[in-house]
Design a protein around this motif. Structure first.
Motif, PDB file in Angstrom:
ATOM      1  N   TYR A  72       0.867  -1.178   0.000  1.00  0.00           N
ATOM      2  CA  TYR A  72       0.000   0.000   0.000  1.00  0.00           C
ATOM      3  C   TYR A  72       0.898   1.220   0.000  1.00  0.00           C
ATOM      4  N   ARG A 117      -6.050   0.396   7.863  1.00  0.00           N
ATOM      5  CA  ARG A 117      -7.403  -0.173   7.768  1.00  0.00           C
ATOM      6  C   ARG A 117      -8.461   0.901   7.984  1.00  0.00           C
ATOM      7  N   LEU A 119      -8.920  -0.120   3.165  1.00  0.00           N
ATOM      8  CA  LEU A 119      -8.048  -0.894   2.284  1.00  0.00           C
ATOM      9  C   LEU A 119      -8.561  -0.959   0.857  1.00  0.00           C
ATOM     10  N   ASP A 154      -6.363   0.379  -2.381  1.00  0.00           N
ATOM     11  CA  ASP A 154      -5.849  -0.774  -3.115  1.00  0.00           C
ATOM     12  C   ASP A 154      -4.964  -0.348  -4.289  1.00  0.00           C
ATOM     13  N   ALA A 198      -4.165  -9.367   5.581  1.00  0.00           N
ATOM     14  CA  ALA A 198      -4.161  -8.038   4.971  1.00  0.00           C
ATOM     15  C   ALA A 198      -4.235  -6.980   6.066  1.00  0.00           C
ATOM     16  N   PRO A 199      -3.428  -5.930   5.895  1.00  0.00           N
ATOM     17  CA  PRO A 199      -2.756  -5.423   4.699  1.00  0.00           C
ATOM     18  C   PRO A 199      -1.281  -5.808   4.543  1.00  0.00           C
ATOM     19  N   THR A 229      -1.082  -9.389   0.169  1.00  0.00           N
ATOM     20  CA  THR A 229      -1.315  -8.670  -1.080  1.00  0.00           C
ATOM     21  C   THR A 229      -0.900  -9.510  -2.278  1.00  0.00           C
TER      22      THR A 229
END
Length: 226
Positions: free
Chosen positions: A117, A128, A132, A136, A161-162, A167
Motif C-alpha cells: 500500500y 485499515r 483498504l 488498493d 491483509a494489509p 497482497t
C-alpha cells in the motif's frame, strides 16, 4: 518515470473519503517506492515488498514524486530517518543474504523495493481505518510484475491483509506452505505455476533476521530444483 497514474490514484482516494480522512491523507501523502524507481524498476531476479511507508502522527509529508524530484536516488531504508532502526538493520541482513544466495552482483540499494500500500500510515490499524479497498494498489503491482519478471519476491510481513504477503497471495496463484521456525516465528511461502517463489517473513521491527536465514535458504534450494 511517469508519476501521473500514481497522482491520479491519490486524487481518486482524496475525492472518495470524508473530509476528516481527506485531511489525514493529505498530511501523510503517498510514497509508492522504498527504492528509487528510476534506478530499480527494471527486469531483475529479485524484488522486495513491505506493507506501507511509515507516517508519524505529528508530521506532514510530501508525496513520493515531489520528494524524488528534490532527492534523486533516495532509498527510504538507507537514506531516510529510520536507517538506524531494528527494521532496517534486520531487513538489510536478510536482503543481503538473499542477494548472495541468488548469485546477484548488485547492492541491496539497487533492488526494487516497493510497498503493498503506497499510503503512509503509522501502523496497519491506521491503514485499515483509512480503507483498504480505497487504497488498493493492485493495478500497479501487476505492472511491477510485468516489468520486473522476478524469480523471487521477498515479502516483509506475512500476516493477514494489509501485509505484503497477503497482497501478493491475492494477486498470484499458488498453495501456501507454512514453516514453523520457533514457537512465535512463522515463515510462509508459495510458488506460482510458472515458478515464481514468494517468501513471506514476519515484520522485522521486533525480531532478528538470523533465525530466518537457514529456512529462506532451503526455500531457495527447493525452488532451484523445480
Amino acid at each position: 518515470m511517469d508519476w501521473q497514474p500514481y497522482k491520479d490514484h491519490f486524487a481518486r482516494s482524496l475525492a472518495a473519503v470524508p473530509p476528516e480522512q481527506r485531511v489525514e491523507l493529505l498530511r501523510l501523502g503517498m510514497a509508492p517506492f522504498a527504492s528509487d524507481p528510476a534506478l530499480t524498476l527494471r527486469p531483475a531476479k529479485l524484488m522486495v515488498v513491505s506493507m506501507k511507508p511509515y507516517g508519524a502522527p505529528d508530521r506532514s509529508y510530501a508525496c513520493g514524486w515531489d520528494e524524488r524530484a528534490v532527492t534523486p536516488g533516495l532509498h527510504r531504508w538507507y537514506d531516510g530517518g529510520r536507517q538506524g532502526s531494528n527494521f532496517v538493520r534486520e531487513a538489510d541482513e536478510l536482503l543481503t543474504y538473499l542477494i548472495d544466495r541468488l548469485g546477484l552482483s548488485v547492492p541491496a540499494h539497487d533492488i526494487l523495493n516497493v510497498y503493498a500500500y503506497f499510503y503512509r500510515a503509522a501502523d496497519a490499524k491506521q491503514l485499515r481505518e483509512l480503507g483498504l479497498d480505497l487504497l488498493d494498489c493492485t493495478e500497479f503491482h501487476r505492472a511491477f510484475l510485468a516489468t520486473v519478471q522476478p524469480q523471487v519476491i521477498l515479502c516483509i510481513g506475512n500476516g493477514a491483509a494489509p501485509s505484503a504477503f497477503a497482497t501478493y497471495r491475492a494477486l498470484l496463484d499458488g498453495d501456501v506452505r507454512e514453516h514453523r521456525i520457533a514457537p512465535r516465528l512463522l515463515l510462509r511461502s508459495f510458488t506460482t505455476p510458472d515458478g515464481l517463489r514468494v517468501i513471506g517473513v514476519p515484520h522485522l521491527s521486533y525480531i532478528r533476521a538470523a533465525p530466518l536465514l537457514a529456512a529462506v535458504g532451503t526455500l531457495l534450494e527447493e525452488g532451484d530444483g523445480q
